[in-house]
Design a protein around this motif. Structure first.
Motif, PDB file in Angstrom:
ATOM      1  N   PHE A 189       0.818  -1.207   0.000  1.00  0.00           N
ATOM      2  CA  PHE A 189       0.000   0.000   0.000  1.00  0.00           C
ATOM      3  C   PHE A 189       0.856   1.263   0.000  1.00  0.00           C
ATOM      4  O   PHE A 189       0.520   2.258  -0.656  1.00  0.00           O
ATOM      5  N   ALA A 190       1.971   1.252   0.720  1.00  0.00           N
ATOM      6  CA  ALA A 190       2.836   2.424   0.746  1.00  0.00           C
ATOM      7  C   ALA A 190       3.417   2.706  -0.632  1.00  0.00           C
ATOM      8  O   ALA A 190       3.525   3.867  -1.064  1.00  0.00           O
ATOM      9  N   VAL A 191       3.776   1.660  -1.353  1.00  0.00           N
ATOM     10  CA  VAL A 191       4.306   1.813  -2.707  1.00  0.00           C
ATOM     11  C   VAL A 191       3.229   2.393  -3.623  1.00  0.00           C
ATOM     12  O   VAL A 191       3.490   3.295  -4.422  1.00  0.00           O
ATOM     13  N   ILE A 192       2.021   1.878  -3.493  1.00  0.00           N
ATOM     14  CA  ILE A 192       0.914   2.340  -4.340  1.00  0.00           C
ATOM     15  C   ILE A 192       0.590   3.807  -4.059  1.00  0.00           C
ATOM     16  O   ILE A 192       0.395   4.603  -4.985  1.00  0.00           O
ATOM     17  N   GLU A 193       0.567   4.187  -2.790  1.00  0.00           N
ATOM     18  CA  GLU A 193       0.282   5.576  -2.439  1.00  0.00           C
ATOM     19  C   GLU A 193       1.369   6.514  -2.959  1.00  0.00           C
ATOM     20  O   GLU A 193       1.073   7.631  -3.406  1.00  0.00           O
ATOM     21  N   ARG A 194       2.620   6.068  -2.897  1.00  0.00           N
ATOM     22  CA  ARG A 194       3.709   6.914  -3.414  1.00  0.00           C
ATOM     23  C   ARG A 194       3.579   7.111  -4.921  1.00  0.00           C
ATOM     24  O   ARG A 194       4.115   8.075  -5.477  1.00  0.00           O
ATOM     25  N   SER A 195       2.853   6.224  -5.569  1.00  0.00           N
ATOM     26  CA  SER A 195       2.616   6.347  -7.005  1.00  0.00           C
ATOM     27  C   SER A 195       1.368   7.179  -7.316  1.00  0.00           C
ATOM     28  O   SER A 195       0.860   7.148  -8.444  1.00  0.00           O
ATOM     29  N   LYS A 196       0.882   7.889  -6.286  1.00  0.00           N
ATOM     30  CA  LYS A 196      -0.260   8.804  -6.439  1.00  0.00           C
ATOM     31  C   LYS A 196      -1.569   8.096  -6.725  1.00  0.00           C
ATOM     32  O   LYS A 196      -2.487   8.662  -7.341  1.00  0.00           O
ATOM     33  N   ILE A 197      -1.668   6.840  -6.288  1.00  0.00           N
ATOM     34  CA  ILE A 197      -2.934   6.107  -6.385  1.00  0.00           C
ATOM     35  C   ILE A 197      -3.521   6.041  -4.985  1.00  0.00           C
ATOM     36  O   ILE A 197      -2.913   5.449  -4.090  1.00  0.00           O
ATOM     37  N   PRO A 198      -4.675   6.648  -4.733  1.00  0.00           N
ATOM     38  CA  PRO A 198      -5.263   6.621  -3.393  1.00  0.00           C
ATOM     39  C   PRO A 198      -5.599   5.204  -2.947  1.00  0.00           C
ATOM     40  O   PRO A 198      -6.127   4.401  -3.722  1.00  0.00           O
ATOM     41  N   VAL A 199      -5.281   4.899  -1.706  1.00  0.00           N
ATOM     42  CA  VAL A 199      -5.601   3.613  -1.091  1.00  0.00           C
ATOM     43  C   VAL A 199      -6.591   3.891   0.034  1.00  0.00           C
ATOM     44  O   VAL A 199      -6.252   4.554   1.025  1.00  0.00           O
ATOM     45  N   LEU A 200      -7.827   3.430  -0.126  1.00  0.00           N
ATOM     46  CA  LEU A 200      -8.908   3.734   0.797  1.00  0.00           C
ATOM     47  C   LEU A 200      -9.197   2.528   1.684  1.00  0.00           C
ATOM     48  O   LEU A 200      -9.522   1.450   1.187  1.00  0.00           O
ATOM     49  N   ASP A 201      -9.094   2.726   2.985  1.00  0.00           N
ATOM     50  CA  ASP A 201      -9.388   1.642   3.918  1.00  0.00           C
ATOM     51  C   ASP A 201     -10.889   1.376   3.981  1.00  0.00           C
ATOM     52  O   ASP A 201     -11.706   2.299   3.883  1.00  0.00           O
ATOM     53  N   ASN A 202     -11.230   0.112   4.162  1.00  0.00           N
ATOM     54  CA  ASN A 202     -12.630  -0.283   4.314  1.00  0.00           C
ATOM     55  C   ASN A 202     -12.714  -1.275   5.466  1.00  0.00           C
ATOM     56  O   ASN A 202     -12.126  -2.359   5.390  1.00  0.00           O
ATOM     57  N   TYR A 203     -13.443  -0.893   6.517  1.00  0.00           N
ATOM     58  CA  TYR A 203     -13.537  -1.734   7.709  1.00  0.00           C
ATOM     59  C   TYR A 203     -14.954  -2.250   7.930  1.00  0.00           C
ATOM     60  O   TYR A 203     -15.435  -2.315   9.055  1.00  0.00           O
ATOM     61  N   ASP A 204     -15.607  -2.646   6.855  1.00  0.00           N
ATOM     62  CA  ASP A 204     -16.958  -3.192   7.002  1.00  0.00           C
ATOM     63  C   ASP A 204     -16.978  -4.396   7.938  1.00  0.00           C
ATOM     64  O   ASP A 204     -17.927  -4.603   8.708  1.00  0.00           O
ATOM     65  N   TRP A 205     -15.916  -5.198   7.916  1.00  0.00           N
ATOM     66  CA  TRP A 205     -15.886  -6.437   8.701  1.00  0.00           C
ATOM     67  C   TRP A 205     -15.815  -6.186  10.210  1.00  0.00           C
ATOM     68  O   TRP A 205     -16.071  -7.093  10.999  1.00  0.00           O
ATOM     69  N   LEU A 206     -15.502  -4.957  10.608  1.00  0.00           N
ATOM     70  CA  LEU A 206     -15.443  -4.636  12.032  1.00  0.00           C
ATOM     71  C   LEU A 206     -16.798  -4.235  12.610  1.00  0.00           C
ATOM     72  O   LEU A 206     -16.934  -4.095  13.823  1.00  0.00           O
ATOM     73  N   GLU A 207     -17.788  -4.039  11.764  1.00  0.00           N
ATOM     74  CA  GLU A 207     -19.114  -3.676  12.250  1.00  0.00           C
ATOM     75  C   GLU A 207     -19.771  -4.887  12.914  1.00  0.00           C
ATOM     76  O   GLU A 207     -19.831  -5.964  12.323  1.00  0.00           O
ATOM     77  N   THR A 208     -20.265  -4.715  14.131  1.00  0.00           N
ATOM     78  CA  THR A 208     -20.949  -5.815  14.813  1.00  0.00           C
ATOM     79  C   THR A 208     -22.457  -5.786  14.576  1.00  0.00           C
ATOM     80  O   THR A 208     -23.129  -6.802  14.782  1.00  0.00           O
ATOM     81  N   ASP A 209     -22.994  -4.651  14.146  1.00  0.00           N
ATOM     82  CA  ASP A 209     -24.409  -4.551  13.804  1.00  0.00           C
ATOM     83  C   ASP A 209     -24.589  -5.007  12.363  1.00  0.00           C
ATOM     84  O   ASP A 209     -23.970  -4.442  11.449  1.00  0.00           O
ATOM     85  N   PRO A 210     -25.410  -6.021  12.106  1.00  0.00           N
ATOM     86  CA  PRO A 210     -25.595  -6.481  10.723  1.00  0.00           C
ATOM     87  C   PRO A 210     -26.032  -5.370   9.769  1.00  0.00           C
ATOM     88  O   PRO A 210     -25.578  -5.333   8.617  1.00  0.00           O
ATOM     89  N   LEU A 211     -26.890  -4.471  10.237  1.00  0.00           N
ATOM     90  CA  LEU A 211     -27.295  -3.358   9.375  1.00  0.00           C
ATOM     91  C   LEU A 211     -26.148  -2.371   9.192  1.00  0.00           C
ATOM     92  O   LEU A 211     -26.032  -1.729   8.145  1.00  0.00           O
ATOM     93  N   GLY A 212     -25.301  -2.245  10.207  1.00  0.00           N
ATOM     94  CA  GLY A 212     -24.128  -1.398  10.069  1.00  0.00           C
ATOM     95  C   GLY A 212     -23.185  -1.915   9.006  1.00  0.00           C
ATOM     96  O   GLY A 212     -22.617  -1.151   8.220  1.00  0.00           O
ATOM     97  N   ARG A 213     -23.018  -3.224   8.944  1.00  0.00           N
ATOM     98  CA  ARG A 213     -22.151  -3.811   7.921  1.00  0.00           C
ATOM     99  C   ARG A 213     -22.767  -3.612   6.540  1.00  0.00           C
ATOM    100  O   ARG A 213     -22.063  -3.289   5.580  1.00  0.00           O
ATOM    101  N   ALA A 214     -24.074  -3.797   6.432  1.00  0.00           N
ATOM    102  CA  ALA A 214     -24.742  -3.601   5.140  1.00  0.00           C
ATOM    103  C   ALA A 214     -24.684  -2.155   4.681  1.00  0.00           C
ATOM    104  O   ALA A 214     -24.668  -1.867   3.474  1.00  0.00           O
ATOM    105  N   GLU A 215     -24.621  -1.229   5.645  1.00  0.00           N
ATOM    106  CA  GLU A 215     -24.668   0.196   5.300  1.00  0.00           C
ATOM    107  C   GLU A 215     -23.415   0.668   4.565  1.00  0.00           C
ATOM    108  O   GLU A 215     -23.406   1.763   3.990  1.00  0.00           O
ATOM    109  N   TRP A 216     -22.381  -0.162   4.532  1.00  0.00           N
ATOM    110  CA  TRP A 216     -21.185   0.220   3.768  1.00  0.00           C
ATOM    111  C   TRP A 216     -21.466   0.309   2.272  1.00  0.00           C
ATOM    112  O   TRP A 216     -20.604   0.757   1.505  1.00  0.00           O
TER     113      TRP A 216
END
Length: 394
Positions: A189-216
């Motif tokens: 990811f650090a290499v990709i970011e240095r190449s000016k390509i945005p790397v966006l984190d996604n933490y859907d799997w950390l949601e404990t509410d099923p609707l919270g996970r779906a809301e991603w």
């Protein structure tokens, strides 16, 4: 990880950016297809270019804030600093940012050239009618969706993590507008970011509410400009989930054996996404009120002592027959659920490679998961139910 001279040259030739935001020119990824049609052509700073705004109600790990020509997408991982991304409407100038946003990664939206790492991302893009923007994916090996697999085959989607680790050179060579991670770090990811390509984190799997996970789904709507479609889809899921919540509300909780052993161990859920689904379906198990989060690693002997006499077992396992489960662990035959023929696994929708749709479509559609669970534990409430994800082992 070093990059070849060919890749560096390709990146320099193709990655057109203006102030950190992919430009909306004929040479930029965002200028073609639907994204190009949605670009601003006569920018006016007084105009609000986001008529359909999203609010986050159930998810705990992301938020969206609106400005006239850009959104701030904030993603959080418990215990870590928040990460903010600036999503600027294509055709608008890069916003003048200060403070914590001064160095934020920026993406021109709607995107038309996106890499994604997790199978949980696919149902959202599919529901939004935006699978076509997916030009790169980690690996097709464990994808269940027929539509996604066909898209990969028909368009030559770049598979950039077939060996489990991200291939930075493959990503940089293609130079997508952004890469959405599966919520885990990778040295690439650090290499990709240095190449000016945005790397966006996604933490859907950390949601404990099923609707919270779906809301991603709203995370991907922000990237693809499909806010209205996301609202309609998510509101429909909430309505269905609430319907099943009300249906099971008056029933006594049904005890189950949670899970099946794997490689000599047994994982039982504590305060978790799985327990939230069980609670909604009025299902319980001996560890339901144990302190802690995530899962508890234990063994067959302990599970048998606490749950061996319970006549129902439910597992998110790929096992498809009783014989298969017993071949992996013969002592399961001593459990009442196996003797009574009431062992259910989420293998009803699986590929030969072992991809389970409950980890794909089931993430976006917790209403369908809960309906299955209610029909298993309280069959009188849903007579004639057609199961989506679960099957009873034969």
């Amino acid at each position: 990880m070093s990059l070849s001279l060919r890749t560096v040259a390709l990146l320099a030739a193709t990655a057109l950016t203006v102030g950190g935001v992919a430009a909306c020119s004929s040479d930029s990824p965002g200028a073609s297809g639907a994204a190009g049609a949605d670009c601003i052509t006569d920018f006016d700073p007084a105009i609000d270019y986001f008529p359909d705004k999203q609010s986050v109600e159930y998810a705990q790990n992301f938020d969206i804030e609106y400005h006239n020509s850009y959104q701030v997408l904030t993603v959080r991982q418990p215990g870590q600093p928040d990460e903010a991304y600036v999503l600027t409407k294509c055709g608008a100038p890069a916003p003048d940012l200060s403070g914590d946003l001064a160095n934020a990664q920026q993406v021109a939206t709607p995107v038309s050239d996106l890499f994604a790492e997790s199978t949980t991302h696919l149902p959202s893009l599919e529901a939004l009618g935006k699978l076509d923007v997916l030009t790169g994916f980690a690996s097709a090996d464990f994808v269940y969706s027929d539509a996604a697999r066909e898209h990969f085959a028909d368009t030559g989607v770049v598979q950039f993590a077939t060996a489990g680790q991200v291939d930075a050179e493959a990503v940089v060579a293609h130079a997508p507008q952004a890469l959405v991670t599966g919520g885990f770090t990778d040295p690439a990811f650090a290499v990709i970011e240095r190449s000016k390509i945005p790397v966006l984190d996604n933490y859907d799997w950390l949601e404990t509410d099923p609707l919270g996970r779906a809301e991603w789904i709203k995370f991907f709507a922000a990237l693809t400009g499909t806010e209205k479609q996301a609202a309609e889809t998510f509101d429909g899921i909430v309505a269905e989930y609430d319907k099943y919540t009300d249906l099971a509300a008056a029933t006594a909780p049904a005890p189950i054996v949670p899970g099946l052993p794997y490689q000599g161990g047994w994982s039982v859920p504590l305060a978790s996404y799985s327990n939230a689904l069980y609670g909604t379906a009025h299902i319980t198990h001996p560890w339901m009120s144990e302190p802690g989060t995530g899962s508890l690693q234990t063994d067959l002997e302990t599970v048998f002592a606490k749950a061996g006499a319970i006549p129902l077992a439910i597992s998110t396992s790929a096992a498809t027959t009783v014989a298969e489960a017993l071949a992996a662990e013969p002592r399961l035959a001593e459990f009442a659920a196996f003797r009574d023929g009431q062992v259910w696994t989420s293998s009803a929708r699986a590929t030969d490679a072992g991809a389970l749709d409950i980890y794909e479509q089931g993430v976006l559609r917790p209403d369908l998961v809960v309906a299955d669970l209610i029909a298993i534990a309280h069959p009188e409430l849903l007579p004639g139910h057609e199961f989506t994800f679960y099957r009873r082992l034969q």
